[in-house]
Design a protein around this motif. Sequence first.
Motif, PDB file in Angstrom:
ATOM      1  N   PRO A  72       0.462  -1.411  -0.347  1.00  0.00           N
ATOM      2  CA  PRO A  72      -0.188   0.006  -0.039  1.00  0.00           C
ATOM      3  C   PRO A  72       0.993   1.525   0.352  1.00  0.00           C
ATOM      4  O   PRO A  72       0.641   2.179  -0.082  1.00  0.00           O
ATOM      5  N   ASP A  73       1.906   1.234   0.544  1.00  0.00           N
ATOM      6  CA  ASP A  73       3.312   2.984   0.413  1.00  0.00           C
ATOM      7  C   ASP A  73       4.200   2.779  -1.351  1.00  0.00           C
ATOM      8  O   ASP A  73       4.668   2.035  -0.933  1.00  0.00           O
ATOM      9  N   PRO A  74       3.549   3.175  -2.049  1.00  0.00           N
ATOM     10  CA  PRO A  74       4.167   3.675  -3.154  1.00  0.00           C
ATOM     11  C   PRO A  74       5.110   4.280  -2.931  1.00  0.00           C
ATOM     12  O   PRO A  74       5.590   4.889  -1.732  1.00  0.00           O
ATOM     13  N   VAL A  75       6.340   4.356  -3.714  1.00  0.00           N
ATOM     14  CA  VAL A  75       7.052   5.101  -4.137  1.00  0.00           C
ATOM     15  C   VAL A  75       7.692   6.861  -4.421  1.00  0.00           C
ATOM     16  O   VAL A  75       6.773   6.686  -5.842  1.00  0.00           O
ATOM     17  N   PHE A  76       7.563   7.564  -4.171  1.00  0.00           N
ATOM     18  CA  PHE A  76       7.210   8.811  -4.981  1.00  0.00           C
ATOM     19  C   PHE A  76       8.492   9.168  -5.153  1.00  0.00           C
ATOM     20  O   PHE A  76       9.674   9.688  -4.494  1.00  0.00           O
ATOM     21  N   GLY A 182      -4.804   7.692  -2.312  1.00  0.00           N
ATOM     22  CA  GLY A 182      -5.536   6.597  -1.308  1.00  0.00           C
ATOM     23  C   GLY A 182      -4.602   5.896  -0.085  1.00  0.00           C
ATOM     24  O   GLY A 182      -4.660   5.517   0.567  1.00  0.00           O
ATOM     25  N   ALA A 183      -2.897   6.650  -0.736  1.00  0.00           N
ATOM     26  CA  ALA A 183      -2.053   6.126   0.061  1.00  0.00           C
ATOM     27  C   ALA A 183      -2.000   6.810   1.382  1.00  0.00           C
ATOM     28  O   ALA A 183      -2.165   7.919   1.880  1.00  0.00           O
ATOM     29  N   GLU A 184      -1.884   6.330   2.666  1.00  0.00           N
ATOM     30  CA  GLU A 184      -1.358   6.268   3.583  1.00  0.00           C
ATOM     31  C   GLU A 184      -0.424   7.030   4.489  1.00  0.00           C
ATOM     32  O   GLU A 184      -0.243   8.060   5.238  1.00  0.00           O
ATOM     33  N   ARG A 185       0.832   6.112   3.976  1.00  0.00           N
ATOM     34  CA  ARG A 185       1.695   6.544   3.862  1.00  0.00           C
ATOM     35  C   ARG A 185       2.787   5.924   2.725  1.00  0.00           C
ATOM     36  O   ARG A 185       1.940   5.444   1.953  1.00  0.00           O
ATOM     37  N   ILE A 186       4.311   7.220   2.514  1.00  0.00           N
ATOM     38  CA  ILE A 186       4.932   6.769   0.977  1.00  0.00           C
ATOM     39  C   ILE A 186       5.956   6.695   1.797  1.00  0.00           C
ATOM     40  O   ILE A 186       6.534   7.523   2.312  1.00  0.00           O
ATOM     41  N   ASN A 187       7.062   6.454   0.312  1.00  0.00           N
ATOM     42  CA  ASN A 187       8.720   6.513   0.313  1.00  0.00           C
ATOM     43  C   ASN A 187       8.781   7.250  -0.593  1.00  0.00           C
ATOM     44  O   ASN A 187       8.059   7.156  -1.731  1.00  0.00           O
ATOM     45  N   LEU A 188       9.594   8.311   0.155  1.00  0.00           N
ATOM     46  CA  LEU A 188       9.727   9.320  -0.821  1.00  0.00           C
ATOM     47  C   LEU A 188      11.523   9.241  -0.973  1.00  0.00           C
ATOM     48  O   LEU A 188      12.839   8.232  -0.411  1.00  0.00           O
ATOM     49  N   VAL A 189      12.228   8.966  -2.567  1.00  0.00           N
ATOM     50  CA  VAL A 189      13.391   9.598  -3.269  1.00  0.00           C
ATOM     51  C   VAL A 189      13.391  10.570  -3.882  1.00  0.00           C
ATOM     52  O   VAL A 189      13.009  11.069  -4.139  1.00  0.00           O
ATOM     53  N   VAL A 209       4.907   9.994   5.829  1.00  0.00           N
ATOM     54  CA  VAL A 209       6.045   9.744   5.736  1.00  0.00           C
ATOM     55  C   VAL A 209       6.370   7.371   6.127  1.00  0.00           C
ATOM     56  O   VAL A 209       6.625   8.051   7.079  1.00  0.00           O
ATOM     57  N   ARG A 210       7.160   6.899   5.243  1.00  0.00           N
ATOM     58  CA  ARG A 210       7.447   5.412   5.778  1.00  0.00           C
ATOM     59  C   ARG A 210       8.933   5.788   5.764  1.00  0.00           C
ATOM     60  O   ARG A 210       9.780   5.413   6.645  1.00  0.00           O
ATOM     61  N   ARG A 211       9.704   5.650   4.590  1.00  0.00           N
ATOM     62  CA  ARG A 211      11.168   5.957   4.495  1.00  0.00           C
ATOM     63  C   ARG A 211      11.700   7.067   3.838  1.00  0.00           C
ATOM     64  O   ARG A 211      10.770   7.088   2.780  1.00  0.00           O
ATOM     65  N   SER A 212      12.791   6.957   3.467  1.00  0.00           N
ATOM     66  CA  SER A 212      13.425   8.490   3.011  1.00  0.00           C
ATOM     67  C   SER A 212      14.781   7.911   2.286  1.00  0.00           C
ATOM     68  O   SER A 212      15.564   7.831   2.868  1.00  0.00           O
ATOM     69  N   VAL A 213      14.750   8.535   0.711  1.00  0.00           N
ATOM     70  CA  VAL A 213      15.710   8.285   0.766  1.00  0.00           C
ATOM     71  C   VAL A 213      16.672   9.957  -0.109  1.00  0.00           C
ATOM     72  O   VAL A 213      16.049  10.377  -0.845  1.00  0.00           O
TER      73      VAL A 213
END
Length: 487
Positions: A72-76, A182-189, A209-213
């Motif tokens: 459910p957590d996409p990468v942006f 509809g994403a509760e949390r996302i991963n940022l790059v 935010v779930r993870r960040s790079v």
Amino acid sequence: MTARRRLATAAALLLGLGAAQAAPPAPCRVAGLPHELLCGSLSRPLDPSRPEATRFDLHYLVVPALARRKLPDPVFLLAGGPGQSAIALAPSLMPVFARLNNRRDIVFVDQRGTGRSAPLDCDEPAVQPLAEAADTGKQLQRLAECRERLVRRPHVKEAAGLGFYTTTLAMQDLDAVREALGAERINLVGASYGTRAALEYQRQFPRAVRRSVLDGVAPPDMVLPASAGVDAQAALDALFAACAAEPACARQWPALRQAWDGLLASLPRSATVADPLTGRSESFMLTRDMALAAVRAPLYVPALASTLPAAIQAAAQGRVEALVALGTSLARRGAPGLSTGMHFAVICAEDMPRLGAAAVPQARDFGAGLAPLYEQACASWPRGAVPEAFYTVGESATPVLLLSGGIDPATPPRHAQRVADALGAKARHVVIPNAGHGQLGSGCVPDLLFRFIAADDEAQALALDAACATSIPRPPAFVPPGSEAPR
């Protein structure tokens, strides 16, 4: 309530819901990507305090996960510049995200002012004459003309409208895309300037935010024009040191720094070369600024920087073709989809107000770097409001992976280390000693990216073994065939 009135009330509610909710993204195709994708847009207010006034369409692209049971957590992806179109980068970056894309959507949002999102592009010619490309006066004139054209665009309307293209407002747009998907949390790059954007998103929306790079960290308090000179100087000094330490390079060019000093001392001087982009012969005055720009551009990529010793030596001896071809062709091509207007909207609003408070350090060769150019360009550019909290980096509640190239001329490790210290225990800073600017596509870094985001456990993500990247050697100096010095 009559039936007609109930029907009218229901219709009003439906219309209200329709206005608040974004239409789902529709199937589309993008050149350079083989599969069907999803393209969407949101109507956003230029000025959030006046949502009924000027609005623009914020465009985004979704590369759907391949697996049916996706996570459910996409990468942006947050693009660099500032001013790059994220969607324009999608074809070249999707190989980096290939493994993540198996179970996660990959999302590219054209930040306000870029791509198709109310662009602030200057409609510049694809190729400018060599002399014009390095002429500060002509650059400032073109920028002033661009500003006059921009204020007549529907999504700007007046000079003050150029002040609504800040990172803070852009990250509010990004969060609207997250909600629409509809994403509760996302991963940022984030890459380069995109790291500043990612830090600002995390400041405003930490729970999303779930993870960040962060690749090539440009902190919000960096003051880009002030740091450009000393950071480029450090990379050039490292090049000279590497040549002295490499037997073949030291034997071929035992006095490389002296040759460079001699070249700078001889400038300005007239030169005639074939333009590397057009093939046409051009005569121009080779200036100190042009020579500095010519070496700075290839320093971003160590494989290209390996050709600088030969080019510098040849230029010191009067043969400037290689140096001009190597440097100015790269600088004039620019970044894919770069919006010059958005670039200055961000730098003038966020960096320049702090330039006066900090003395600009003077580098040996690069002097004050880009500060004089930006001071003149921003003197007449409308500046947006930036909250003081923008310049702070707080402790992170979620894992952050920071990547730095040890010989990066733009965002060297010293900037990322300051951010890592502020982020606290959940930040991991990996320095790749022999890398330049931008690590996402280098060696095993795509695998590190995948393992960091895919790890279910935060401790496992932060304990990532990065030896495959940190052991990458520096490319040896390129020695033109037939020119080897006798042993």
